[in-house]
Design an enzyme around this catalytic site. Structure first.
Site, PDB file in Angstrom:
ATOM      1  N   ASP A   1      39.888  32.048  30.560  1.00  0.00           N
ATOM      2  CA  ASP A   1      39.301  32.832  29.675  1.00  0.00           C
ATOM      3  C   ASP A   1      38.138  33.876  30.315  1.00  0.00           C
ATOM      4  O   ASP A   1      37.726  33.245  31.442  1.00  0.00           O
ATOM      5  CB  ASP A   1      38.458  32.145  28.485  1.00  0.00           C
TER       6      ASP A   1
ATOM      7  N   HIS B   1      42.940  41.185  33.443  1.00  0.00           N
ATOM      8  CA  HIS B   1      44.005  40.273  33.650  1.00  0.00           C
ATOM      9  C   HIS B   1      44.523  40.507  34.956  1.00  0.00           C
ATOM     10  O   HIS B   1      45.175  39.504  35.272  1.00  0.00           O
ATOM     11  CB  HIS B   1      45.053  40.830  32.420  1.00  0.00           C
TER      12      HIS B   1
ATOM     13  N   LEU C   1      55.360  20.151  42.024  1.00  0.00           N
ATOM     14  CA  LEU C   1      54.090  20.283  41.215  1.00  0.00           C
ATOM     15  C   LEU C   1      54.633  21.193  39.792  1.00  0.00           C
ATOM     16  O   LEU C   1      55.064  22.163  39.875  1.00  0.00           O
ATOM     17  CB  LEU C   1      53.077  21.251  42.033  1.00  0.00           C
TER      18      LEU C   1
HETATM   19  C1  IPE Z   1      42.424  31.936  24.531  1.00  0.00           C
HETATM   20  O1  IPE Z   1      41.520  32.760  24.746  1.00  0.00           O
HETATM   21  C2  IPE Z   1      43.930  32.230  24.706  1.00  0.00           C
HETATM   22  C3  IPE Z   1      43.983  32.288  26.429  1.00  0.00           C
HETATM   23  C4  IPE Z   1      43.113  31.909  27.238  1.00  0.00           C
HETATM   24  C5  IPE Z   1      45.297  32.672  26.622  1.00  0.00           C
HETATM   25  P1  IPE Z   1      41.160  33.899  23.625  1.00  0.00           P
HETATM   26  O2  IPE Z   1      39.971  34.624  24.178  1.00  0.00           O
HETATM   27  O3  IPE Z   1      42.327  34.389  22.976  1.00  0.00           O
HETATM   28  O4  IPE Z   1      40.218  32.945  22.406  1.00  0.00           O
HETATM   29  P2  IPE Z   1      39.282  33.158  21.388  1.00  0.00           P
HETATM   30  O5  IPE Z   1      39.740  34.205  20.675  1.00  0.00           O
HETATM   31  O6  IPE Z   1      37.972  33.562  22.207  1.00  0.00           O
HETATM   32  O7  IPE Z   1      38.919  31.931  20.619  1.00  0.00           O
HETATM   33  C1  IPE Z   2      41.859  35.554  28.799  1.00  0.00           C
HETATM   34  O1  IPE Z   2      40.964  36.636  28.792  1.00  0.00           O
HETATM   35  C2  IPE Z   2      43.192  35.872  29.067  1.00  0.00           C
HETATM   36  C3  IPE Z   2      43.856  36.111  27.692  1.00  0.00           C
HETATM   37  C4  IPE Z   2      43.525  35.646  26.438  1.00  0.00           C
HETATM   38  C5  IPE Z   2      45.196  36.616  27.762  1.00  0.00           C
HETATM   39  P1  IPE Z   2      40.390  37.374  27.798  1.00  0.00           P
HETATM   40  O2  IPE Z   2      41.239  38.611  27.714  1.00  0.00           O
HETATM   41  O3  IPE Z   2      40.260  36.414  26.440  1.00  0.00           O
HETATM   42  O4  IPE Z   2      39.114  38.120  28.172  1.00  0.00           O
HETATM   43  P2  IPE Z   2      37.440  37.797  27.189  1.00  0.00           P
HETATM   44  O5  IPE Z   2      37.322  36.670  26.505  1.00  0.00           O
HETATM   45  O6  IPE Z   2      37.891  39.198  26.147  1.00  0.00           O
HETATM   46  O7  IPE Z   2      36.449  38.121  28.359  1.00  0.00           O
HETATM   47 MG    MG Z   3      38.951  35.410  25.463  1.00  0.00          MG
END
Ligand code: IPE
Ligand code: IPE
Ligand code: MG
Length: 232
Positions: free
Chosen positions: A19, A36, A129
């Protein structure tokens, strides 16, 4: 990234809620897709490092069932990054030693991406792995899917083993450690069933900034915990 130790049988499986990609980019005044892209680089390094220290199973949350609600161009760029990672794996399947597994409902993905994913599971079968990539994955969706499969088989008296055997993760041991980056302390629909007795490690580090040092810290913290499983 270099390492000076190896883990033992107590730590076989680490799962990551990757995240903070969006925030990483926003803090730099960049569009979220750059987060990303850098996140995908961090992912490659972290998986390699986990292999180097002797982890046998790595699971990453790449795209949730809820992430479809993001802007279309963000969804598209995440899918594109996944697609290029799969191409890279296909080219170097023999050198990577990664056994790929895709967890989630792949039927909603672009058919060519889903087919590539299934093909890679075949090609990499002999590697050691296990890397499970959660795409269009939701813990609730997974449990519903498992129950529907059991219903189709005419099962009426359902055991915990029956459910586990129909989860996308069937055959993979439950995660010993779940690491979530970017300061959020929630599961966000990840591995709900499998996390029953996992240890959790939260860090404020944003996913694209994760390094081997952060993994070392998480591993060290894991070894300081006492896993009781309800016993005394
Ligand atoms: C969880 O992160 C999903 C992934 C890391 C793929 P999100 O950013 O989507 O989760 P919330 O919305 O903060 O709960
Ligand atoms: C996690 O990073 C990746 C995915 C959910 C695909 P985020 O895109 O949720 O990043 P934040 O939480 O908005 O910073
Ligand atoms: Mg996020």
């Amino acid at each position: 990234m270099s390492n000076s130790y190896t883990v033992d049988e107590r730590l076989q499986h680490i799962a990551f809620i990757m995240d903070g990609n969006g925030r990483w980019a926003e803090r730099r005044g960049m569009p979220r897709r750059f987060g990303h892209r850098y996140g995908a680089e961090a992912f490659r390094k972290i998986v390699k490092y986990c292999g180097d220290i002797g982890i046998k199973y790595v699971t990453v949350y790449a795209f949730s069932t809820e992430n479809w609600s993001r802007p279309e161009n963000e969804v598209r760029s995440i899918m594109k990054l996944l697609d290029s990672y799969l191409d890279e794996c296909e080219k170097s399947a023999k050198d990577y030693n990664i056994k790929l597994r895709f967890i989630g409902d792949l039927s909603k993905l672009e058919p060519s991406l889903a087919a590539k994913a299934r093909r890679l599971e075949e090609i990499t079968q002999e590697n050691s792995l296990t890397l499970s990539i959660a795409i269009n994955y939701g813990g609730k969706d997974e449990i519903v899917h498992a129950f529907n499969n059991l219903a189709k088989k005419g099962k009426t008296c359902i055991s915990s083993e029956d459910i586990a055997s129909e989860l996308y993760t069937a055959g993979i041991p439950d995660p010993d450690l779940i690491v979530r980056t970017a300061g959020e302390m929630r599961l966000s629909n990840f591995l709900m069933w499998q996390s029953a007795y996992s240890e959790f490690y939260f860090t404020d580090t944003l996913w694209p900034d994760m390094t081997s040092k952060d993994i070392d810290k998480a591993v060290e913290e894991f070894y300081s915990r006492q896993r009781r499983y309800g016993k005394v």
